[in-house]
Design an enzyme around this catalytic site. Structure first.
Site, short mmCIF file in Angstrom:
data_model
loop_
_atom_site.label_atom_id
_atom_site.label_comp_id
_atom_site.label_asym_id
_atom_site.label_seq_id
_atom_site.Cartn_x
_atom_site.Cartn_y
_atom_site.Cartn_z
N PRO A 80 0.79 -1.24 0.00
CA PRO A 80 0.00 0.00 0.00
C PRO A 80 0.82 1.29 0.00
O PRO A 80 0.53 2.20 -0.78
CB PRO A 80 -0.82 -0.12 1.29
N THR A 110 3.09 2.26 -5.26
CA THR A 110 3.21 3.72 -5.41
C THR A 110 3.52 4.29 -4.03
O THR A 110 2.69 4.23 -3.13
CB THR A 110 1.88 4.32 -5.91
N LYS A 185 5.72 8.82 -11.91
CA LYS A 185 4.32 8.47 -11.58
C LYS A 185 3.58 9.64 -10.93
O LYS A 185 2.48 10.00 -11.34
CB LYS A 185 4.36 7.26 -10.63
P1 NAD Z 1 -4.36 -3.40 -1.79
O1 NAD Z 1 -4.59 -2.72 -0.48
O2 NAD Z 1 -5.51 -4.07 -2.48
O3 NAD Z 1 -3.20 -4.52 -1.63
C1 NAD Z 1 -2.07 -4.38 -0.82
C2 NAD Z 1 -1.77 -5.74 -0.23
O4 NAD Z 1 -0.55 -5.68 0.53
C3 NAD Z 1 -2.86 -6.23 0.74
O5 NAD Z 1 -3.35 -7.49 0.30
C4 NAD Z 1 -2.13 -6.33 2.08
O6 NAD Z 1 -2.60 -7.39 2.90
C5 NAD Z 1 -0.69 -6.55 1.63
N1 NAD Z 1 0.30 -6.24 2.66
C6 NAD Z 1 0.41 -5.13 3.42
N2 NAD Z 1 1.46 -5.23 4.27
C7 NAD Z 1 2.01 -6.45 4.04
C8 NAD Z 1 3.10 -7.15 4.60
N3 NAD Z 1 3.83 -6.64 5.61
N4 NAD Z 1 3.40 -8.39 4.14
C9 NAD Z 1 2.66 -8.94 3.15
N5 NAD Z 1 1.60 -8.32 2.57
C10 NAD Z 1 1.28 -7.10 3.02
O7 NAD Z 1 -3.70 -2.30 -2.73
P2 NAD Z 1 -3.65 -2.30 -4.35
O8 NAD Z 1 -4.87 -1.66 -4.88
O9 NAD Z 1 -3.26 -3.66 -4.81
O10 NAD Z 1 -2.45 -1.28 -4.58
C11 NAD Z 1 -1.09 -1.63 -4.34
C12 NAD Z 1 -0.20 -0.48 -4.74
O11 NAD Z 1 -0.42 -0.19 -6.12
C13 NAD Z 1 -0.49 0.82 -3.98
O12 NAD Z 1 0.72 1.45 -3.69
C14 NAD Z 1 -1.35 1.62 -4.94
O13 NAD Z 1 -1.22 3.01 -4.76
C15 NAD Z 1 -0.77 1.18 -6.28
N6 NAD Z 1 -1.69 1.29 -7.41
C16 NAD Z 1 -2.97 0.84 -7.30
C17 NAD Z 1 -3.83 0.95 -8.40
C18 NAD Z 1 -5.26 0.46 -8.32
O14 NAD Z 1 -6.04 0.74 -9.24
N7 NAD Z 1 -5.65 -0.28 -7.29
C19 NAD Z 1 -3.37 1.51 -9.60
C20 NAD Z 1 -2.04 1.94 -9.70
C21 NAD Z 1 -1.20 1.81 -8.59
#
Ligand code: NAD
Length: 310
Positions: A80, A110, A185
Site C-alpha cells: 500500500p 506507489t 508516476k
Molecule cells: P491493496 O490494499 O488491495 O493490496 C495491498 C496488499 O498488501 C494487501 O493485500 C495487504 O494485505 C498486503 N500487505 C500489506 N502489508 C504487508 C506485509 N507486511 N506483508 C505482506 N503483505 C502485506 O492495494 P492495491 O490496490 O493492490 O495497490 C497496491 C499499490 O499499487 C499501492 O501502492 C497503490 O497506490 C498502487 N496502485 C494501485 C492501483 C489500483 O487501481 N488499485 C493503480 C495503480 C497503482
C-alpha cells in the site's frame, strides 16, 4: 537466472524463481500473470484469502516474507504505502535480511520518493540490485497484463527487471536513477488531476452557457484545449462512451487513489521547494471529493462536485 536461453531469454525466464509480496487488488492479478507465463512464483500476503487465491492461480504458498524470498532470483512487491515497503524490505523479518545473494528486487507500489530511495540504498549497500517500478493502469490492466511500468534504478537493474515486467505489462520505461519511477508516476498523476479538474470546469461552464457537451467536445477536442482527460475519459456523459461518466462515475480510477498520488506529489514538492499551486489546489479538491462521497467514485466525478451533485 543463469542459463544458455534463446535469443529472447525464454529458457532463462522459465527458470527464474519469483518471490511475490502483496497480493491485493493489483498484486494478486500481477502474480497470477507471472505464474501463467510459466514462472515459478512463491507468493505471500498478510491476508490468507489473498494467498489462497494466488495458489489457485498457480503460485506456491509463501508462509512468511523470509520463506517467500529465500530462494527467489527476483522479488516483486506490491504494497500500500512507503511505511509497508520500508518494513517489508528493511526489518529483520524482511527481504534484505533473508534474500539470497545476487537477487534482484522490484517494488511496484506507489510510494513516496524518499522511501523508495532509502530502501534501494539499503538494498544496494547489502549488494542487491533494486528498482522502483510503479505502475500506471488499474486492476483491469493488472489482470490483462497491460500495465505501464515507470522504472527507476541503475541500468543493470532495469535490464534485469525488464523481462519480468514484460510478463505483467506492455510499456516498460526506464526513468533514470533510483526513485525516478516514483517521480514519473506522481508528476504524471498530478498533471492528470489538474487536467481533469480543468476539463470538468470547462464542460460545466459550456453547458451553463447553453453549449451542449457533444458540440463542445467536437470543437475543443480539435482545438487547443484538447487533452487526454477530455478525449479518452470525458467527464461529461455522452462523448466518450466507455468513460466512467456514462456509468454513474463508478471507478475506473477512484478519486481516493488520485488523492493519494496528489498527496505524494505535494509532499515531494514541499521537500524539493518546487511551486505546485495547481497541484495543491487539486489535492484540496480531491480531499473534498473523499469527504463528500462514501461509496467510491471515479476521479472524473469532480464533475458532480462542481455541479453540486455529489
Ligand atoms: P491493496 O490494499 O488491495 O493490496 C495491498 C496488499 O498488501 C494487501 O493485500 C495487504 O494485505 C498486503 N500487505 C500489506 N502489508 C504487508 C506485509 N507486511 N506483508 C505482506 N503483505 C502485506 O492495494 P492495491 O490496490 O493492490 O495497490 C497496491 C499499490 O499499487 C499501492 O501502492 C497503490 O497506490 C498502487 N496502485 C494501485 C492501483 C489500483 O487501481 N488499485 C493503480 C495503480 C497503482
Amino acid at each position: 537466472m543463469k542459463s544458455a536461453g534463446d535469443q529472447f531469454g525464454r529458457e532463462e525466464m522459465t527458470m527464474t524463481k519469483i518471490g511475490f509480496i502483496g497480493l491485493g487488488n493489483m498484486g494478486g492479478p500481477m502474480a497470477a500473470n507471472l505464474a501463467r507465463a510459466g514462472l515459478d512464483v512463491t507468493a505471500t500476503d498478510l491476508s490468507i484469502g489473498a494467498v489462497d487465491r494466488a495458489v489457485e492461480a498457480g503460485c506456491t504458498r509463501g508462509e512468511t516474507v523470509a520463506a517467500t524470498v529465500k530462494d527467489a532470483d527476483v522479488v516483486v512487491s506490491m504494497l500500500p504505502a512507503g511505511a509497508h515497503v520500508r518494513s517489508v524490505y528493511m526489518e529483520s523479518y524482511g527481504v534484505i535480511a533473508n534474500a539470497k545473494p545476487g537477487a534482484l528486487f522490484i517494488d511496484s507500489s506507489t510510494i513516496d520518493v524518499d522511501s523508495a530511495r532509502a530502501v534501494i540504498a539499503a538494498a544496494t549497500e547489502k549488494g542487491f540490485a533494486m528498482a522502483d517500478a510503479p505502475v500506471s493502469g488499474g486492476v483491469a490492466a493488472a489482470t490483462g497484463g497491460t500495465l505501464t511500468f515507470m522504472v527507476g534504478g541503475e541500468a543493470n537493474a532495469f535490464e534485469r527487471a525488464k523481462p519480468v515486467l514484460e510478463k505483467m505489462g506492455k510499456n516498460i520505461f526506464h526513468a533514470g536513477a533510483a526513485g525516478n519511477g516514483q517521480v514519473a508516476k506522481i508528476c504524471n498523476n498530478m498533471l492528470l488531476g489538474i487536467s481533469m479538474i480543468g476539463t470538468c470546469e470547462a464542460f460545466n461552464l459550456a453547458e451553463k452557457l447553453g453549449l451542449d457537451a457533444q458540440t463542445f467536445f467536437d470543437i475543443s477536442s480539435a482545438a487547443s484545449g484538447q487533452c487526454w482527460s477530455m478525449t479518452s475519459y470525458c467527464p461529461a456523459p455522452g462523448p466518450v462512451p466507455n468513460a466512467p461518466s456514462n456509468n454513474d462515475y463508478k471507478p475506473g480510477f477512484a478519486a481516493g487513489m488520485m488523492l493519494k498520488d496528489l498527496r505524494l506529489a505535494n509532499e515531494a514538492a514541499h521537500k524539493a521547494k518546487a511551486a505546485t499551486p495547481l497541484g495543491a489546489q487539486s489535492e484540496a479538491i480531491y480531499a473534498l471529493m473523499e469527504a463528500a462521497e462514501k461509496d467510491g467514485v471515479d476521479f472524473s466525478g469532480v464533475m458532480k462536485l462542481i455541479q453540486g451533485a455529489l
